[in-house]
Design a protein around this motif. Structure first.
Motif, PDB file in Angstrom:
ATOM      1  N   MET A   7       0.682  -1.317  -0.060  1.00 43.49           N
ATOM      2  CA  MET A   7       0.080  -0.088  -0.048  1.00 43.49           C
ATOM      3  C   MET A   7       1.170   1.204   0.034  1.00 43.49           C
ATOM      4  N   VAL A   8       1.915   1.344   0.964  1.00 43.06           N
ATOM      5  CA  VAL A   8       2.825   2.433   0.997  1.00 43.06           C
ATOM      6  C   VAL A   8       3.544   2.765  -0.106  1.00 43.06           C
ATOM      7  N   ILE A   9       4.230   1.609  -0.662  1.00 41.47           N
ATOM      8  CA  ILE A   9       5.081   1.713  -1.691  1.00 41.47           C
ATOM      9  C   ILE A   9       4.650   1.875  -3.076  1.00 41.47           C
ATOM     10  N   VAL A  10       3.489   1.126  -3.214  1.00 38.32           N
ATOM     11  CA  VAL A  10       2.980   0.922  -4.762  1.00 38.32           C
ATOM     12  C   VAL A  10       1.510   1.772  -4.869  1.00 38.32           C
ATOM     13  N   ILE A  11       0.610   1.372  -4.018  1.00 35.53           N
ATOM     14  CA  ILE A  11      -0.809   1.627  -4.290  1.00 35.53           C
ATOM     15  C   ILE A  11      -1.012   3.299  -4.149  1.00 35.53           C
ATOM     16  N   ILE A  12      -0.909   3.462  -2.890  1.00 32.30           N
ATOM     17  CA  ILE A  12      -0.933   4.939  -2.431  1.00 32.30           C
ATOM     18  C   ILE A  12      -0.132   6.162  -3.307  1.00 32.30           C
ATOM     19  N   PRO A  13       1.230   5.782  -3.603  1.00 31.15           N
ATOM     20  CA  PRO A  13       1.945   7.058  -4.315  1.00 31.15           C
ATOM     21  C   PRO A  13       1.479   6.997  -5.749  1.00 31.15           C
ATOM     22  N   PHE A  14       1.210   5.843  -6.305  1.00 29.10           N
ATOM     23  CA  PHE A  14       0.638   5.757  -7.852  1.00 29.10           C
ATOM     24  C   PHE A  14      -0.781   6.493  -7.795  1.00 29.10           C
ATOM     25  N   ASN A  15      -1.572   6.485  -6.863  1.00 26.29           N
ATOM     26  CA  ASN A  15      -2.914   7.108  -6.852  1.00 26.29           C
ATOM     27  C   ASN A  15      -2.437   8.825  -6.502  1.00 26.29           C
ATOM     28  N   ILE A  16      -1.509   8.900  -5.630  1.00 23.78           N
ATOM     29  CA  ILE A  16      -1.192  10.351  -5.245  1.00 23.78           C
ATOM     30  C   ILE A  16      -0.840  10.946  -6.766  1.00 23.78           C
ATOM     31  N   GLY A  17       0.057  10.393  -7.623  1.00 27.50           N
ATOM     32  CA  GLY A  17       0.414  10.977  -8.786  1.00 27.50           C
ATOM     33  C   GLY A  17      -0.739  10.956  -9.616  1.00 27.50           C
ATOM     34  N   TYR A  18      -1.623  10.032  -9.804  1.00 23.96           N
ATOM     35  CA  TYR A  18      -2.643  10.050 -10.731  1.00 23.96           C
ATOM     36  C   TYR A  18      -3.685  11.163 -10.424  1.00 23.96           C
ATOM     37  N   SER A  19      -4.061  11.554  -9.086  1.00 28.45           N
ATOM     38  CA  SER A  19      -4.840  12.390  -8.839  1.00 28.45           C
ATOM     39  C   SER A  19      -4.374  13.861  -9.119  1.00 28.45           C
ATOM     40  N   ILE A  20      -2.947  13.946  -8.741  1.00 23.42           N
ATOM     41  CA  ILE A  20      -2.572  15.249  -9.081  1.00 23.42           C
ATOM     42  C   ILE A  20      -2.600  15.604 -10.572  1.00 23.42           C
ATOM     43  N   LEU A  21      -2.046  14.787 -11.428  1.00 29.14           N
ATOM     44  CA  LEU A  21      -2.044  14.880 -12.790  1.00 29.14           C
ATOM     45  C   LEU A  21      -3.339  15.230 -13.465  1.00 29.14           C
ATOM     46  N   ILE A  57      -2.266  10.925 -18.965  1.00 28.20           N
ATOM     47  CA  ILE A  57      -2.084  11.054 -17.504  1.00 28.20           C
ATOM     48  C   ILE A  57      -1.560   9.678 -17.013  1.00 28.20           C
ATOM     49  N   ARG A  58      -1.843   8.478 -17.327  1.00 29.69           N
ATOM     50  CA  ARG A  58      -1.485   7.192 -16.981  1.00 29.69           C
ATOM     51  C   ARG A  58       0.105   7.055 -17.384  1.00 29.69           C
ATOM     52  N   PRO A  59       0.466   7.306 -18.236  1.00 26.95           N
ATOM     53  CA  PRO A  59       2.096   7.154 -18.833  1.00 26.95           C
ATOM     54  C   PRO A  59       2.902   8.118 -17.676  1.00 26.95           C
ATOM     55  N   PHE A  60       2.184   9.448 -17.703  1.00 27.45           N
ATOM     56  CA  PHE A  60       2.929  10.254 -16.701  1.00 27.45           C
ATOM     57  C   PHE A  60       2.994   9.779 -15.292  1.00 27.45           C
ATOM     58  N   THR A  61       1.764   9.234 -14.844  1.00 26.86           N
ATOM     59  CA  THR A  61       1.800   8.783 -13.469  1.00 26.86           C
ATOM     60  C   THR A  61       2.942   7.842 -13.277  1.00 26.86           C
ATOM     61  N   ILE A  62       2.966   6.817 -14.295  1.00 26.40           N
ATOM     62  CA  ILE A  62       3.830   5.525 -14.095  1.00 26.40           C
ATOM     63  C   ILE A  62       5.378   6.277 -13.867  1.00 26.40           C
ATOM     64  N   LEU A  63       5.549   7.290 -14.793  1.00 26.99           N
ATOM     65  CA  LEU A  63       6.946   7.870 -14.810  1.00 26.99           C
ATOM     66  C   LEU A  63       7.170   8.556 -13.375  1.00 26.99           C
ATOM     67  N   ILE A  64       6.306   9.127 -12.622  1.00 27.93           N
ATOM     68  CA  ILE A  64       6.329   9.927 -11.428  1.00 27.93           C
ATOM     69  C   ILE A  64       6.399   8.710 -10.366  1.00 27.93           C
ATOM     70  N   TRP A  65       5.537   7.556 -10.439  1.00 27.18           N
ATOM     71  CA  TRP A  65       5.828   6.483  -9.400  1.00 27.18           C
ATOM     72  C   TRP A  65       7.234   6.072  -9.616  1.00 27.18           C
ATOM     73  N   LEU A  66       7.936   5.703 -10.703  1.00 26.28           N
ATOM     74  CA  LEU A  66       9.092   5.433 -10.866  1.00 26.28           C
ATOM     75  C   LEU A  66      10.053   6.187 -10.282  1.00 26.28           C
ATOM     76  N   LEU A  67       9.902   7.528 -10.362  1.00 28.85           N
ATOM     77  CA  LEU A  67      10.839   8.509  -9.729  1.00 28.85           C
ATOM     78  C   LEU A  67      10.570   8.327  -8.159  1.00 28.85           C
ATOM     79  N   TYR A  68       9.344   8.045  -7.916  1.00 27.86           N
ATOM     80  CA  TYR A  68       9.306   8.083  -6.316  1.00 27.86           C
ATOM     81  C   TYR A  68      10.102   6.717  -5.716  1.00 27.86           C
ATOM     82  N   ILE A  69       9.899   5.728  -6.693  1.00 30.05           N
ATOM     83  CA  ILE A  69      10.682   4.414  -6.117  1.00 30.05           C
ATOM     84  C   ILE A  69      12.108   4.742  -6.200  1.00 30.05           C
ATOM     85  N   TYR A  70      12.661   5.420  -7.177  1.00 25.26           N
ATOM     86  CA  TYR A  70      14.132   5.708  -7.254  1.00 25.26           C
ATOM     87  C   TYR A  70      14.633   6.555  -5.888  1.00 25.26           C
ATOM     88  N   LEU A  71      13.759   7.552  -5.662  1.00 30.73           N
ATOM     89  CA  LEU A  71      13.875   8.527  -4.346  1.00 30.73           C
ATOM     90  C   LEU A  71      13.833   7.654  -3.284  1.00 30.73           C
TER      91      LEU A  71
END
Length: 455
Positions: free
Chosen positions: A85-99, A110-124
């Protein structure tokens, strides 16, 4: 058969926790908003349920409810789910809601950009653990230890910051000693200045309106036969040109409006302070005043102990309950069964920590939500709060472990794996000390500045 019964118990309690999170979401967070996103509500309630289940398993460990194998299985399952939930589901939905709330982003992007934001989150998120000695290098990428260790750094930091500020701010706000004395004359003086400022604003806005009207009338007339009213308007406004006078008047009005806002806020603060002084004279106010002195001593003791722990690189090996009972037996001479009473007192202590932690976090989330939320940003803020809640409770498990007797830490240590538990306690002490001392300096300056502004 025993495993199925244990699983049924966990499922029933999870349903109860899920329902509690659902009711809190509807009745507290979104009581002034219409709920449009059921998915956000499901995510918040599921995170709350999984977080409470971890605390439930801690209490079950002390009391001895469920088989050891069942508790171990549900510990692993619950931790994997909360990490997902904390690493995958919630950050992905946060990025999707912002976009989704950004107008110039096309729907198909929206979905491609959300995936890019989530990958950046995982890296950080992964890089967070690099500067800290939190994990043994032999752990795999998808192990519980990798996620818990990084969540622990963020969560413990936030908890220590809030704890340091709260330990200082609570005595400051509840003790009558720190309350500024306010008389009815002070309030009347501020309100009189506010009314005078409002009258000046009205007068200058009238002059602006008359000056603008005079410009229009003067511009529409030609020839030597100007109306006599124009001469009257010229004498009312200024000897300078009407355009220059209007510009100066607008600047004056802007300055007066800013002054009126400051005076209004100051009058509001004085009224609040007067109410606090009246409240302090009640029995409830006296009770909280006493608690303020108690927490002042606790804050000083915690600052002293944190400093000792940091300077001497010290981490307690025994839980406070066992250590306190051993002191009572050996030094005071009480005749008691340490093992028996340590279980019961630990159960009570951990129960109090769990209840106060959940209650305190929910109250904080509610205040934070109402402070910054709006109809458009409410779903994003709820997802961020769910993220904070998940990290907070996972980090609480790391710190509560030290408050349990050694025999009850075994399964938690096995489930969490080869983590550097001592690091988290030292890190908490460091951040707590910095936060508490900074809060003391900040509140001291604010307290000294307030009377000088009022004088």
């Amino acid at each position: 058969m025993g495993f199925l019964v244990d699983t049924l118990i966990i499922l029933i309690t999870q349903v109860v926790f899920f329902a509690g999170g659902w009711v809190f979401f509807v009745k507290q967070l979104f009581r002034d908003y219409e709920v449009h996103h059921t998915l956000v509500q499901l995510i918040f309630s599921a995170t709350f349920s999984l977080s409470c289940t971890m605390f439930e398993l801690i209490i079950f460990e002390i009391v001895g409810v469920l088989d050891t194998s069942s508790r171990y299985f549900h510990w692993n399952l619950g931790l994997y789910l909360i990490l997902f939930m904390v690493i995958v589901i919630i950050p992905f939905n946060i990025g999707y809601s912002i976009l989704s709330n950004i107008r110039f982003v096309k729907k198909q992007l929206i979905r491609p950009f959300t995936i890019l934001i989530w990958l950046l989150y995982i890296y950080l998120f992964w890089k967070v653990g690099d500067p800290f000695p939190i994990l043994s290098p032999k752990q795999g990428i998808f192990s519980i230890e990798q996620g818990i260790s990084r969540i622990g750094v963020i969560g413990v930091t936030v908890m220590a910051l809030l704890s340091g500020f709260g330990a200082v701010n609570y005595p400051y706000t509840s003790m009558a000693y720190f309350m500024r004395q306010v008389s009815p004359g002070d309030i009347q003086a501020i309100e009189k200045r506010l009314m005078q400022t409002m009258d000046l604003i009205v007068v200058k806005k009238k002059r602006i309106a008359l000056a603008k009207r005079g410009v229009q009338v003067h511009g529409s007339q030609s020839g030597p036969t100007s109306p006599s009213i124009w001469n009257m308007l010229r004498t009312v406004t200024s000897k300078e040109s009407p355009e220059t006078d209007v510009k100066q008047l607008k600047q004056d009005v802007g300055a007066l409006e800013e002054l009126s806002r400051q005076l209004f806020l100051e009058a509001h603060d004085l009224h609040n302070m007067q109410e606090r002084l009246e409240w302090a004279t009640t029995w409830k106010g006296k009770y909280f005043n006493f608690l303020g002195y108690f927490f002042s001593l606790y804050c000083l003791w915690k600052i002293f102990i944190s400093t000792i722990n940091i300077v001497f690189d010290r981490v307690g090996k025994k839980d406070p309950v066992t250590k306190g009972l051993e002191i009572a037996v050996h030094w005071i001479g009480l005749d008691m069964d340490v093992a028996f009473w340590s279980q019961h007192v630990s159960f009570f202590l951990v129960g109090c920590i769990v209840v106060t932690s959940i209650r305190g976090l929910l109250l904080t989330l509610t205040k934070f939500f109402y402070a910054i939320s709006s109809s458009k940003s409410s779903t994003i803020i709820v997802l961020i709060l769910a993220q904070i809640m998940g990290m907070h409770f996972v980090s609480s498990v790391l710190l509560i472990r030290m408050n349990m007797p050694p025999e009850y830490r075994v399964i938690i240590t096995e489930v969490l794996g080869d983590l550097q538990f001592n690091f988290y306690h030292r890190w908490f002490d460091v951040i707590f000390l910095v936060s508490a001392l900074s809060s003391i300096v900040f509140l001291y300056l604010a307290h000294k500045q307030a009377p000088s502004e009022n004088s």
